[in-house]
Write a protein that holds these residues in place. Structure first.
Motif, mmCIF file in Angstrom:
data_model
loop_
_atom_site.group_PDB
_atom_site.id
_atom_site.type_symbol
_atom_site.label_atom_id
_atom_site.label_comp_id
_atom_site.label_asym_id
_atom_site.label_seq_id
_atom_site.Cartn_x
_atom_site.Cartn_y
_atom_site.Cartn_z
ATOM 1 N N ASP A 45 -9.240 3.655 -3.558
ATOM 2 C CA ASP A 45 -9.538 4.087 -2.192
ATOM 3 C C ASP A 45 -8.495 5.087 -1.697
ATOM 4 O O ASP A 45 -8.838 6.061 -1.044
ATOM 5 C CB ASP A 45 -9.588 2.881 -1.249
ATOM 6 N N VAL A 46 -7.220 4.820 -1.991
ATOM 7 C CA VAL A 46 -6.108 5.682 -1.579
ATOM 8 C C VAL A 46 -5.102 5.730 -2.717
ATOM 9 O O VAL A 46 -4.755 4.690 -3.286
ATOM 10 C CB VAL A 46 -5.394 5.133 -0.318
ATOM 11 N N LEU A 47 -4.637 6.936 -3.057
ATOM 12 C CA LEU A 47 -3.570 7.091 -4.041
ATOM 13 C C LEU A 47 -2.625 8.170 -3.534
ATOM 14 O O LEU A 47 -2.954 9.352 -3.542
ATOM 15 C CB LEU A 47 -4.111 7.461 -5.420
ATOM 16 N N ASP A 48 -1.473 7.741 -3.052
ATOM 17 C CA ASP A 48 -0.406 8.629 -2.584
ATOM 18 C C ASP A 48 0.753 8.383 -3.531
ATOM 19 O O ASP A 48 1.598 7.516 -3.297
ATOM 20 C CB ASP A 48 -0.047 8.294 -1.135
ATOM 21 N N PHE A 49 0.754 9.125 -4.647
ATOM 22 C CA PHE A 49 1.656 8.823 -5.749
ATOM 23 C C PHE A 49 3.025 9.466 -5.563
ATOM 24 O O PHE A 49 3.254 10.618 -5.933
ATOM 25 C CB PHE A 49 1.023 9.257 -7.076
ATOM 26 N N ARG A 50 3.917 8.686 -4.957
ATOM 27 C CA ARG A 50 5.321 9.069 -4.737
ATOM 28 C C ARG A 50 6.058 7.808 -4.318
ATOM 29 O O ARG A 50 5.426 6.821 -3.918
ATOM 30 C CB ARG A 50 5.423 10.136 -3.651
ATOM 31 N N VAL A 51 7.383 7.806 -4.402
ATOM 32 C CA VAL A 51 8.144 6.667 -3.909
ATOM 33 C C VAL A 51 7.835 6.496 -2.429
ATOM 34 O O VAL A 51 7.883 7.457 -1.654
ATOM 35 C CB VAL A 51 9.661 6.867 -4.148
ATOM 36 N N GLY A 53 4.874 5.871 -1.385
ATOM 37 C CA GLY A 53 3.430 6.079 -1.287
ATOM 38 C C GLY A 53 2.677 4.815 -1.672
ATOM 39 O O GLY A 53 3.258 3.840 -2.158
ATOM 40 N N THR A 54 1.375 4.848 -1.444
ATOM 41 C CA THR A 54 0.583 3.646 -1.670
ATOM 42 C C THR A 54 -0.586 3.874 -2.619
ATOM 43 O O THR A 54 -1.078 4.991 -2.775
ATOM 44 C CB THR A 54 0.014 3.117 -0.338
ATOM 45 N N LYS A 83 -0.706 -1.638 -2.894
ATOM 46 C CA LYS A 83 0.556 -1.528 -3.633
ATOM 47 C C LYS A 83 1.363 -0.385 -3.033
ATOM 48 O O LYS A 83 0.799 0.599 -2.567
ATOM 49 C CB LYS A 83 0.283 -1.252 -5.112
ATOM 50 N N THR A 84 2.685 -0.533 -3.074
ATOM 51 C CA THR A 84 3.594 0.516 -2.605
ATOM 52 C C THR A 84 4.521 0.881 -3.757
ATOM 53 O O THR A 84 5.173 0.000 -4.336
ATOM 54 C CB THR A 84 4.424 0.031 -1.390
ATOM 55 N N PHE A 85 4.577 2.171 -4.085
ATOM 56 C CA PHE A 85 5.416 2.623 -5.194
ATOM 57 C C PHE A 85 6.888 2.597 -4.788
ATOM 58 O O PHE A 85 7.268 3.111 -3.735
ATOM 59 C CB PHE A 85 5.010 4.039 -5.628
#
Length: 161
Positions: A45-51, A53-54, A83-85
């Motif tokens: 649904d959401v991918l914000d790929f960074r430290v 991010g979720t 999840k939170t990176f």
């Protein structure tokens, strides 16, 4: 009395290069291709790929055994996971905190998963996944079994290309 492990660890070796494994772990298409254990599907649904991010995804029970288990446990057939990176080191290391907010009768809590990728001399990748134990031995066992199945699925997908 059985002692609960503090962490679970799963190791797998894949013939694909670390960059390929990383792509499968860090893109919506990659995640959707292998992330769910057998009998479930995942939609990112959401991918914000960074430290910081979720990753938010919806997992749906689709297999007859899994549907029966979820219904018997009083759980919905579809759950959304957050999840939170916390660590992002391309093609080397990834860590994320997962929110366990879907367990009937259990207050929501977070647990950490760390994934380490190491290139092999043959051009493949050794992967070690380490995850915090959950709130009790039964759920920790479910986590270990599900993650092991997912890692096997990752191997099947990584071998395709």
């Amino acid at each position: 009395m059985t002692t609960q492990p503090e962490k679970i660890q799963i190791e797998r070796s894949y013939s694909a290069a670390p960059e390929k494994i990383w792509e499968l772990w860090t893109t919506a298409a990659g995640i959707e291709s292998w992330w769910a254990p057998d009998g479930f599907t995942v939609h990112v649904d959401v991918l914000d790929f960074r430290v910081g991010g979720t990753l938010t995804y919806t997992m749906n029970a689709t297999g007859p055994e899994q549907v029966a288990f979820m219904e018997g446990a009083g759980m919905p057939l579809s759950t959304t996971t957050h999840k939170t990176f916390t660590v992002v080191e391309p093609a080397r290391r990834l860590a994320y905190s997962s929110l366990a907010d879907f367990i009937p009768g259990v207050e929501p809590y977070e647990f950490l998963t760390t994934v380490e990728l190491r290139p092999t001399d043959s051009g493949g990748t050794d992967v070690t996944m380490t995850a915090d134990a959950m709130h009790d031995p039964e759920w920790t066992g479910r986590l270990a079994a599900g993650r092991a199945n997912e890692m096997d699925n990752l191997g099947r997908v990584a071998g395709r290309g």
